[in-house]
Design an enzyme around this catalytic site. Structure first.
Site, mmCIF file in Angstrom:
data_model
loop_
_atom_site.group_PDB
_atom_site.id
_atom_site.type_symbol
_atom_site.label_atom_id
_atom_site.label_comp_id
_atom_site.label_asym_id
_atom_site.label_seq_id
_atom_site.Cartn_x
_atom_site.Cartn_y
_atom_site.Cartn_z
ATOM 1 N N LYS A 1 39.577 45.586 34.331
ATOM 2 C CA LYS A 1 39.194 45.178 35.698
ATOM 3 C C LYS A 1 39.318 46.363 36.675
ATOM 4 O O LYS A 1 39.697 47.453 36.274
ATOM 5 C CB LYS A 1 40.054 43.993 36.134
ATOM 6 C CG LYS A 1 39.762 42.718 35.303
ATOM 7 C CD LYS A 1 38.563 41.960 35.822
ATOM 8 C CE LYS A 1 37.939 40.947 34.883
ATOM 9 N NZ LYS A 1 38.763 39.853 34.386
HETATM 10 C C1 LIG Z 1 38.927 38.448 33.933
HETATM 11 C C2 LIG Z 1 38.539 37.192 34.572
HETATM 12 C C3 LIG Z 1 39.411 36.108 34.734
HETATM 13 C C4 LIG Z 1 40.744 35.998 34.091
HETATM 14 O O1 LIG Z 1 41.572 37.079 34.168
HETATM 15 P P1 LIG Z 1 42.516 37.472 32.945
HETATM 16 O O2 LIG Z 1 43.438 38.489 33.558
HETATM 17 O O3 LIG Z 1 41.671 38.015 31.867
HETATM 18 O O4 LIG Z 1 43.252 36.242 32.532
HETATM 19 C C5 LIG Z 1 38.977 35.023 35.464
HETATM 20 N N1 LIG Z 1 37.746 34.977 35.987
HETATM 21 C C6 LIG Z 1 36.874 35.981 35.841
HETATM 22 C C7 LIG Z 1 35.525 35.871 36.465
HETATM 23 C C8 LIG Z 1 37.236 37.108 35.112
HETATM 24 O O5 LIG Z 1 36.343 38.086 34.927
#
Ligand SMILES: *Cc1c(COP(=O)(O)O)cnc(C)c1O
Length: 374
Positions: free
Chosen positions: A182
């Site tokens: 991310k």
């Molecule tokens: C990555 C993501 C999540 C969840 O985050 P994690 O840290 O992987 O649990 C939720 N919503 C979206 C749109 C994401 O891309």
């Protein structure tokens, strides 16, 4: 074949590695000083209280629960999102109600959401697809009219500004992910940013198995040996190892964000006026993009195209398989999802992460255009 251009990857410097090693050396791995410091740094970044948790899915789960939403309640959410969003909602016992999107931005269409309102609807969850927050003013207006909470899935939008304000710095509740790929990472991790003290308190306690006020104890270097529990909790707190990585990533964020924005602008420039490739409408002076998705009009076979790109050293992705197509969530859409169904087969995510160069972007675009030409 030259090196593989990956769709995404973690981008860690020596500072994050050293910081993580420091926690291992001190041998206090759980939730303590580093988590408190990371939360304070994030609170300064957003200008609002921030609660760190183990991942973005947990952040959303706790946010929904923290609003008192659960069994038999309904949450309006775009179908076009990672399954984490849906799982986090249904984990509370609430029902995710799949909504359609505005095809120009791939973000929630509030007019479609309005058609799906029932007496059971308690919240709306816009997903800031690829980093853009879409029609957020109208979504908040809509929520006010109907007395709904707004829980933003801002997993893609760390650092994005919307009408001059940082996502997370205004509104009801925003949830972020610090997953390895991310906009910033703490290894795994996530956070909830909110204003309402009662909601924040419930989220803080629920992340530590419902043990009341355990956060204050741990930050004071103590443990809760005697305590009370009045609600269902989860073991969702962040560890010091993760926080130590996150603290250093946050310091580097301006440079990481600028790299993502520069590459996305370069894509926009190279793909402008192409007869078939449509980038999403985004203002990269304000949006920090997590992914770079395009729509390819009249694409008969996405998998064949992806295979050809991979043979040329270019990895691509699909964000996302709509949730109303999944067996577990098939009942989430009583009405059709015309825009989602139309756009999904034509969506393709191109490589985007801070370690790419403009030359890489040039190579991806040249390859993609030449394959579409045949
Ligand atoms: C990555 C993501 C999540 C969840 O985050 P994690 O840290 O992987 O649990 C939720 N919503 C979206 C749109 C994401 O891309």
């Amino acid at each position: 074949m030259s090196r593989l251009i990956r769709i995404s990857q973690s981008c860690l410097s020596a500072a994050e590695k050293q910081s993580g090693m420091g926690v291992l050396d001190r041998e206090f791995l759980g939730k303590g000083a580093e988590v408190q410091e990371f939360e304070q740094a994030l609170a300064a970044f957003f200008g609002r209280p921030t609660v760190c948790v183990v991942n973005g899915t947990a952040a959303i789960h706790l946010a929904v629960q923290g609003c008192g939403i659960g069994h038999d309640d309904e949450v309006l959410v775009p179908s076009l999102t990672y399954v984490a969003t849906f799982q986090a909602i249904s984990a509370t016992g609430a029902r995710p109600v799949a909504c359609d999107i505005d095809p120009a931005t791939c973000t929630l269409d509030w007019r479609d959401a309005e058609r799906r309102l029932t007496r059971k609807t308690k919240a709306i969850m816009p997903v800031h697809y690829s980093g853009g927050a879409g029609d957020l003013e109208n979504i908040y207006d809509f929520a006010r009219r109907h007395g709904l909470r707004v829980i933003e899935d801002a997993a893609h939008a760390f650092g994005t500004r919307h009408n001059g304000k940082r996502i997370g710095g205004f509104g009801d509740i925003a949830c972020f992910s610090f997953d390895g790929i991310k906009n910033i990472t703490s290894g795994e991790g996530g956070c909830v940013v909110a204003d309402d003290p009662a909601t924040l308190r419930r989220i803080q306690d629920a992340r530590l198995l419902g043990v009341e006020k355990d956060t204050e104890k741990r930050y004071a270097g103590q443990r809760s040996w005697e305590f009370d529990v009045t609600a269902q909790g989860w073991r969702y707190h962040m560890s010091n190892i993760m926080a130590a990585i996150g603290i250093e990533q946050l310091k580097r964020f301006p440079e990481l964000a600028a790299a993502r924005q520069k590459l996305a602008r370069h894509y926009d420039e190279l793909l402008r006026n192409h007869p078939r490739i449509q980038p999403l409408k985004r203002d990269y002076d304000n949006v920090v993009p997590h992914i770079y998705a395009v729509r390819i009009k009249g694409l008969p076979d996405r998998n064949a195209l992806r295979k050809q790109l991979l043979e040329n050293g270019i990895q691509t992705g699909i964000h996302y398989q709509p949730n109303h197509e999944l067996a577990f969530y098939r009942s989430s859409s009583a009405l059709p999802l015309a825009a989602t169904d139309a756009i999904f087969p034509e969506l393709l995510s191109l490589p985007l992460h801070p370690d790419l160069t403009e030359q890489d972007i040039g190579a991806v675009c040249a390859q993609l255009k030449s394959l579409l030409h045949d």
